[in-house]
Design a protein around this motif. Structure first.
Motif, PDB file in Angstrom:
ATOM      1  N   ARG A 120       0.833  -1.188   0.000  1.00  0.00           N
ATOM      2  CA  ARG A 120       0.000   0.000   0.000  1.00  0.00           C
ATOM      3  C   ARG A 120       0.875   1.249   0.000  1.00  0.00           C
ATOM      4  NH1 ARG A 120      -4.153  -1.795  -1.383  1.00  0.00           N
ATOM      5  NH2 ARG A 120      -5.326  -0.074  -0.506  1.00  0.00           N
ATOM      6  N   PHE A 123       0.284   2.505   4.729  1.00  0.00           N
ATOM      7  CA  PHE A 123       0.075   1.251   5.438  1.00  0.00           C
ATOM      8  C   PHE A 123       0.403   1.493   6.903  1.00  0.00           C
ATOM      9  CE2 PHE A 123       4.576   0.141   5.935  1.00  0.00           C
ATOM     10  CZ  PHE A 123       5.146   0.993   5.007  1.00  0.00           C
ATOM     11  N   GLN A 125       2.124  -0.050  10.665  1.00  0.00           N
ATOM     12  CA  GLN A 125       3.035  -1.032  11.283  1.00  0.00           C
ATOM     13  C   GLN A 125       2.875  -1.048  12.797  1.00  0.00           C
ATOM     14  OE1 GLN A 125       7.056   0.097  10.225  1.00  0.00           O
ATOM     15  NE2 GLN A 125       7.066  -1.143   8.356  1.00  0.00           N
ATOM     16  N   ASN A 127       5.737  -1.632  15.664  1.00  0.00           N
ATOM     17  CA  ASN A 127       7.199  -1.527  15.572  1.00  0.00           C
ATOM     18  C   ASN A 127       7.848  -1.626  16.953  1.00  0.00           C
ATOM     19  OD1 ASN A 127       9.459  -0.422  13.554  1.00  0.00           O
ATOM     20  ND2 ASN A 127       9.808   0.450  15.579  1.00  0.00           N
ATOM     21  N   PHE A 128       8.875  -2.433  17.036  1.00  0.00           N
ATOM     22  CA  PHE A 128       9.582  -2.626  18.314  1.00  0.00           C
ATOM     23  C   PHE A 128      11.068  -2.372  18.128  1.00  0.00           C
ATOM     24  CE2 PHE A 128       5.724  -4.993  18.799  1.00  0.00           C
ATOM     25  CZ  PHE A 128       5.417  -4.891  20.150  1.00  0.00           C
ATOM     26  N   ARG A 258      17.469  -7.693   2.947  1.00  0.00           N
ATOM     27  CA  ARG A 258      16.659  -6.575   3.392  1.00  0.00           C
ATOM     28  C   ARG A 258      16.932  -5.323   2.564  1.00  0.00           C
ATOM     29  NH1 ARG A 258      12.943  -6.458   5.597  1.00  0.00           N
ATOM     30  NH2 ARG A 258      13.166  -5.036   7.323  1.00  0.00           N
ATOM     31  N   TYR A 262      20.723   0.231   6.885  1.00  0.00           N
ATOM     32  CA  TYR A 262      21.325   0.378   8.215  1.00  0.00           C
ATOM     33  C   TYR A 262      21.611  -0.935   8.938  1.00  0.00           C
ATOM     34  CZ  TYR A 262      16.225   0.561   9.339  1.00  0.00           C
ATOM     35  OH  TYR A 262      14.882   0.344   9.419  1.00  0.00           O
ATOM     36  N   ILE A 281       5.679 -10.753   6.797  1.00  0.00           N
ATOM     37  CA  ILE A 281       4.691 -10.207   7.732  1.00  0.00           C
ATOM     38  C   ILE A 281       5.395  -9.301   8.731  1.00  0.00           C
ATOM     39  CG2 ILE A 281       2.811 -10.802   9.296  1.00  0.00           C
ATOM     40  CD1 ILE A 281       3.234 -13.720   8.202  1.00  0.00           C
ATOM     41  N   ALA A 283       9.441  -8.063   9.919  1.00  0.00           N
ATOM     42  CA  ALA A 283      10.822  -8.106   9.436  1.00  0.00           C
ATOM     43  C   ALA A 283      11.677  -7.119  10.201  1.00  0.00           C
ATOM     44  CB  ALA A 283      10.837  -7.781   7.946  1.00  0.00           C
ATOM     45  N   GLY A 285      15.947  -6.654  12.175  1.00  0.00           N
ATOM     46  CA  GLY A 285      17.315  -7.114  12.375  1.00  0.00           C
ATOM     47  C   GLY A 285      18.083  -6.176  13.281  1.00  0.00           C
ATOM     48  N   TYR A 287      20.917  -3.312  14.031  1.00  0.00           N
ATOM     49  CA  TYR A 287      21.512  -2.148  13.348  1.00  0.00           C
ATOM     50  C   TYR A 287      22.398  -1.426  14.354  1.00  0.00           C
ATOM     51  CZ  TYR A 287      17.295   0.019  15.326  1.00  0.00           C
ATOM     52  OH  TYR A 287      16.294   0.435  16.170  1.00  0.00           O
ATOM     53  N   GLY A 305      15.555  -4.522  16.190  1.00  0.00           N
ATOM     54  CA  GLY A 305      14.114  -4.279  16.192  1.00  0.00           C
ATOM     55  C   GLY A 305      13.433  -4.941  15.011  1.00  0.00           C
ATOM     56  N   PHE A 306      12.131  -4.778  14.961  1.00  0.00           N
ATOM     57  CA  PHE A 306      11.381  -5.279  13.803  1.00  0.00           C
ATOM     58  C   PHE A 306      10.084  -4.495  13.673  1.00  0.00           C
ATOM     59  CE2 PHE A 306       9.426  -7.689  17.244  1.00  0.00           C
ATOM     60  CZ  PHE A 306       8.086  -7.687  16.904  1.00  0.00           C
ATOM     61  N   ALA A 307       9.499  -4.598  12.485  1.00  0.00           N
ATOM     62  CA  ALA A 307       8.174  -4.014  12.271  1.00  0.00           C
ATOM     63  C   ALA A 307       7.305  -5.050  11.592  1.00  0.00           C
ATOM     64  CB  ALA A 307       8.278  -2.765  11.407  1.00  0.00           C
ATOM     65  N   GLY A 308       6.008  -4.974  11.866  1.00  0.00           N
ATOM     66  CA  GLY A 308       5.055  -5.878  11.221  1.00  0.00           C
ATOM     67  C   GLY A 308       4.009  -5.057  10.498  1.00  0.00           C
TER      68      GLY A 308
HETATM   69  P1  HAM Z   1      10.280  -3.192   6.194  1.00  0.00           P
HETATM   70  O1  HAM Z   1      10.709  -4.560   5.760  1.00  0.00           O
HETATM   71  O2  HAM Z   1      10.444  -2.110   5.208  1.00  0.00           O
HETATM   72  O3  HAM Z   1      11.109  -2.873   7.509  1.00  0.00           O
HETATM   73  O4  HAM Z   1       8.775  -3.237   6.660  1.00  0.00           O
HETATM   74  C1  HAM Z   1       8.341  -4.110   7.691  1.00  0.00           C
HETATM   75  C2  HAM Z   1       6.983  -4.713   7.345  1.00  0.00           C
HETATM   76  O5  HAM Z   1       6.053  -3.656   7.052  1.00  0.00           O
HETATM   77  C3  HAM Z   1       6.958  -5.591   6.109  1.00  0.00           C
HETATM   78  O6  HAM Z   1       7.377  -6.913   6.416  1.00  0.00           O
HETATM   79  C4  HAM Z   1       5.491  -5.540   5.736  1.00  0.00           C
HETATM   80  O7  HAM Z   1       4.734  -6.431   6.542  1.00  0.00           O
HETATM   81  C5  HAM Z   1       5.119  -4.109   6.077  1.00  0.00           C
HETATM   82  N1  HAM Z   1       5.166  -3.238   4.883  1.00  0.00           N
HETATM   83  C6  HAM Z   1       6.253  -2.625   4.360  1.00  0.00           C
HETATM   84  N2  HAM Z   1       5.912  -1.910   3.268  1.00  0.00           N
HETATM   85  C7  HAM Z   1       4.577  -2.068   3.102  1.00  0.00           C
HETATM   86  C8  HAM Z   1       3.615  -1.589   2.144  1.00  0.00           C
HETATM   87  N3  HAM Z   1       3.949  -0.757   1.161  1.00  0.00           N
HETATM   88  N4  HAM Z   1       2.326  -1.965   2.275  1.00  0.00           N
HETATM   89  C9  HAM Z   1       1.947  -2.807   3.278  1.00  0.00           C
HETATM   90  N5  HAM Z   1       2.806  -3.297   4.203  1.00  0.00           N
HETATM   91  C10 HAM Z   1       4.108  -2.932   4.122  1.00  0.00           C
HETATM   92  C11 HAM Z   1      11.013  -1.698   8.192  1.00  0.00           C
HETATM   93  O8  HAM Z   1      10.160  -0.865   8.010  1.00  0.00           O
HETATM   94  C12 HAM Z   1      12.033  -1.579   9.305  1.00  0.00           C
HETATM   95  N6  HAM Z   1      11.933  -0.225   9.869  1.00  0.00           N
HETATM   96  C13 HAM Z   1      11.794  -2.655  10.350  1.00  0.00           C
HETATM   97  C14 HAM Z   1      12.729  -2.554  11.520  1.00  0.00           C
HETATM   98  C15 HAM Z   1      12.433  -2.061  12.743  1.00  0.00           C
HETATM   99  N7  HAM Z   1      14.010  -2.899  11.517  1.00  0.00           N
HETATM  100  C16 HAM Z   1      14.536  -2.636  12.720  1.00  0.00           C
HETATM  101  N8  HAM Z   1      13.584  -2.117  13.446  1.00  0.00           N
END
Ligand code: HAM
Length: 419
Positions: A120, A123, A125, A127-128, A258, A262, A281, A283, A285, A287, A305-308
């Motif tokens: 999307r 969208f 998230q 986030n942790f 990924r 970072y 769902i 993701a 790692g 940093y 951290g990760f985000a869903g």
């Molecule tokens: P990311 O892989 O870009 O990582 O996004 C994490 C999750 O957000 C994805 O696995 C997916 O479920 C959802 N997502 C990403 N883009 C979209 C989109 N366009 N539409 C719908 N869902 C989406 C991050 O954002 C990193 N900041 C995660 C992180 C946190 N790493 C360390 N801390």
């Protein structure tokens, strides 16, 4: 006819209920794992994201929503949480607090992607992040175990696989990147057009290319795992043993790199086959250099951290009745006559104080009021008419059984508490 912007969604009905359920359930897990809530702005100076996520990443090179504000400052809508959270830690000196810092956030993000299922432009998230100073896997394990608990608690039935990979430190990654580039340069003409573009700026991303030809070429390419330092190798092996000890299933996915620059050390994704091409769902790692980089060397904290993606989680959950508000709608108050509306409102507030969901239904007559109460899934109604009021009673009707009781006004709350 006015339309919503492409790649954005309205949440209502079942999806809105699922959305609320996910936030509530995950916030509960955050609390159980002692994460504090952190809410940051949706808009930041664009530079917060540019170097951190990486100029050559897809997000920065083509997906960021940015604009000049009225004082000519370049502003961006946040495409992710992580860089904004590091900015918040630095601006508020949160790094002076006792470590680790553990933050839970949720909210909307924006990326100018080509809209499709699971992808999307706006969208959401969960986030942790954990910021710490340890040089072991403890917090990484904590994060992976949390992610695992979250998915289990949401009651997702679809099979989900945890994939992990080790990217090593920046030194080993740079060496590998150069070797990979040399190898692929010799085969450049056979690569997919997208990978040809990535070859100069971000060769690592070619590893997770979906193109069959690219995958074939990559089979003989140098392997990232051969470039890891002894320390990284050992930590990665330890991590795998510890995951087995915790009973968390995983596979090592050597091509998982990924899309954000970072990361260092271990990265991971929880993926499923049932979402189509957009299969991740949750993701994230480690940093370990971002805080230092964004503070220009003034502060040094490791992080993981990760985000869903909430939309992707929603697609996987089958909301059981017990969580559905429809089944929780308890009580409708039916005042018979306009002069009784204020009295009904007072009564509804008293009933809400004992934690029952209550609504007042106003219609032309009692028959209509009852019909509406049934259609809106209320389990009970309280009928308040002038006659009943004069006798200091109300009528409580169970809409499923049809059973009806006259209850003294003074014992109403006791009676309601039992239903
Ligand atoms: P990311 O892989 O870009 O990582 O996004 C994490 C999750 O957000 C994805 O696995 C997916 O479920 C959802 N997502 C990403 N883009 C979209 C989109 N366009 N539409 C719908 N869902 C989406 C991050 O954002 C990193 N900041 C995660 C992180 C946190 N790493 C360390 N801390």
């Amino acid at each position: 006819m006015l339309q919503n912007i492409r790649g954005t969604s309205d949440f209502f009905g079942n999806n809105a209920e699922k959305f609320d359920f996910v936030i509530k359930n995950v916030a509960q897990q955050a609390q159980l794992h002692c994460f504090e809530s952190l809410q940051i702005p949706i808009i930041e100076y664009a530079e917060v994201f540019l170097h951190s996520i990486g100029e050559s990443s897809d997000i920065v090179s083509k997906e960021i929503y940015s604009f000049l504000d009225k004082s000519d400052k370049q502003i961006a809508l946040r495409p992710e949480f992580t860089a904004g959270i590091v900015r918040a830690i630095l601006s508020n000196n949160l790094y002076t607090q006792t470590l680790p810092l553990k933050f839970f956030s949720h909210g909307p993000l924006f990326r100018y992607e080509r809209p499709q299922k699971g992808r999307r432009r706006q969208f959401h998230q969960i986030n942790f992040e954990i910021f710490h100073k340890r040089d072991d896997n403890l917090h990484l394990l904590e994060i992976l175990s949390l992610a695992n608990n979250i998915l289990q608690n949401l009651g997702i039935k679809t099979a989900i696989q945890l994939q992990i990979n080790c990217l090593g430190d920046s030194n080993s990654r740079e060496k590998f990147s150069t070797e990979l580039q040399n190898f692929l340069n010799k085969r450049k003409d056979n690569l997919s057009p997208e990978s040809q573009l990535r070859l100069q700026k971000n060769p690592l991303r070619i590893l997770d290319s979906k193109s069959k030809i690219d995958q074939e070429i990559l089979q003989d390419a140098p392997k990232l795992s051969d470039f890891l330092s002894d320390n990284c190798q050992k930590k990665f092996t330890d991590l795998q043993n510890n995951l087995r000890n915790l009973g968390i299933d995983f596979v090592v996915q050597a091509n998982l790199v990924r899309g954000l620059d970072y990361y260092s050390d271990v990265v991971f994704e929880f993926v499923t086959d049932s979402l189509g091409a957009q299969n991740a769902i949750l993701a994230g790692g480690c940093y370990n250099n971002l805080v230092s980089q964004m503070s220009e060397g003034k502060t040094d904290l490791s992080a993981v951290g990760f985000a869903g993606g909430i939309e992707r989680i929603i697609d996987l959950i089958d909301l059981q009745d017990k969580f559905s508000l429809k089944k929780h709608k308890k009580l409708a108050i039916l005042p018979v006559g306009d002069n009784l509306q204020i009295m009904a409102m007072q009564l509804s507030n008293q009933i809400r104080n004992i934690n029952l969901n209550t609504e007042i239904i106003i219609e032309k007559n009692l028959k209509k009021q009852l019909q509406t109460a049934v259609k809106r899934n209320f389990s009970h109604v309280i009928i308040v008419g002038q006659d009943e009021l004069d006798k200091n009673i109300v009528i409580v009707r169970d809409l499923q059984s049809g059973q009806q009781n006259e209850i003294l006004r003074d014992s109403l709350l006791d009676f309601m508490q039992k239903i």
